[in-house]
Motif scaffolding. Sequence first.
Motif, PDB file in Angstrom:
ATOM      1  N   GLY A   1      31.261  26.986  80.618  1.00 38.12           N
ATOM      2  CA  GLY A   1      30.778  27.532  79.349  1.00 38.12           C
ATOM      3  C   GLY A   1      30.003  26.499  78.588  1.00 38.12           C
ATOM      4  O   GLY A   1      28.837  26.677  78.290  1.00 38.12           O
TER       5      GLY A   1
ATOM      6  N   LEU B   1      32.441  36.540  82.354  1.00 31.45           N
ATOM      7  CA  LEU B   1      31.583  35.866  81.369  1.00 31.45           C
ATOM      8  C   LEU B   1      30.337  35.314  82.062  1.00 31.45           C
ATOM      9  O   LEU B   1      30.441  34.572  83.032  1.00 31.45           O
TER      10      LEU B   1
ATOM     11  N   PHE C   1      27.829  34.105  77.053  1.00 32.82           N
ATOM     12  CA  PHE C   1      28.421  32.965  76.357  1.00 32.82           C
ATOM     13  C   PHE C   1      27.463  32.443  75.278  1.00 32.82           C
ATOM     14  O   PHE C   1      27.878  32.094  74.174  1.00 32.82           O
TER      15      PHE C   1
END
Lengths: 321, 202
Positions: free
Chosen positions: A218, B20, B25
């Motif tokens: 992420g 995701l 994100f």
Amino acid sequence: MDYPATPYNEELIVRYLLGELDEKEQVEIEDHAFQDEQYMQSVLTVESDLIDEYIRGEIPADRINQFENHFLASAERRDKVEFARTLATVSAEQQVTQAAPIVRLAPPVRENALLAFIRSLNPVAAFSLAAAALILVFGMVWFAREGLRSRTQLAQQQAEQREREAQQRLEAERKRNEEIAAQQQREVKEGPTPPTPQPSPETPAPPTAVATLVLLPGLSRGSGGVPTLTVNPMIGTVRLLVGVDPQDDYPRFKVEVRNQNNKLVGGQNNLTLRKTKAGRTVVVDLPASKLTPGRYELALKGLNEGAVEDLGFYYFDVQKK
Amino acid sequence: MATETNPDDLPAATNRKWSLTQEAFDRLLRCLADERDAAAEKYLEIRRNLLKFFEWRGCPFPEDHADETVNRVARRLTEGEEIRNPMAYFIGVARLLVLEIVKARAKETQALGEMGKVEIVESEDPSEARLECLRQCLQDLSPENRELILGYYQGEKGEKIENRRKLTERLQVPVNTLRMRALRLREKLQDCLQKCLAAAEM
């Protein structure tokens, strides 16, 4: 404030942490804690006190079940308990070593009675008593000195032992780093492996420090917020902790690191997941010498019965110091 | 990028049909703040709070549950949902997830015919490696902080209370300040201990 004013009530927080409150009360405490840093700290201090009470056996018997089944449900909480146990042990040790020797003074002697007793003795008996007292005093002094000497020797031996152990650990760490660096060099296979130069007395010691960089899924996968690793001459190995998403459940992983020219600079195969402070990670070591300044792309792949699947790309920058 | 997972392979509470993506994100970060660094900071704060939340609620895998919450919020954003108060929204989603976890655990418990007791392994004394690491970590503290943390945890019951009272007098701080300082030092030491043990393992 837009949260319900939950008063600071330690017992209420304890009941919350033990899962004894109803949903509405739980929500009130949580909302308050997430919006008020001070209240959050209060919850955390009550939590740590509760853990201490548990390890000292001070939790009431009727709450132990709740503590063990609800409070200790997660590994993180069990780690906290384990830490508290260690801290309590070290704290108790320190208490013993720091405690000053307790000198209990004898109750004041009634002088008149003693004098009267001595005066009542004949000269020979009085002399014998004095000699006995003198021997007793010398004996006590001798015992005290011997005791002190033994303790000093013991402390010295312990210190020496600790130093020896530290040296051994340091040596083992140094060897391990060297092995890792050598293994990486073999695995990268950019060409025939050059013979490892034998260090001569004039050659400076090879860099042995390890620099660690955490790459989070992420955060390190995007173009923004790319982490930077600064490599100084003392660093021999760069250890990358690569965060793995929970849904990426593979028995083995593969990591490849490429430079800006898409040239493979390092990697490792058959890596397994590790639980670290950074979460679920795979750990890969690279020789620092392979990392020149610039941007790098790390590809994480999942391996499952011969199939290889791309899971994500992480980016990091390297700068030299 | 993350791959699709077969929902049938996972327990009910962690079923996923959606993963995701980088785009999702990025959208999530933009919803937290305009500036990327500020958004990343906010994201980390939310994740920390989610971890605490799941821990407080007695959930077995706070890290995984926190990630699942983030995924769900990101998914709602890609579906066009508007979020005004991100922290409250995340916690709301997390609460729904807790209900699922509780339900799934109840089912498992029933299936196993047990009372859902967590197996607590009676801890042995801390290993010498742990003790040695903690001793080193304590040495790294300033003398005042070392005295504070050791004094704070020394003694039992009445003696402990008396020790803490003396500490507040000596340091001339209110009892709550003392507790906060002890907590911060404790967290710092726990972090140091874990790093030391990890370094020893490698």
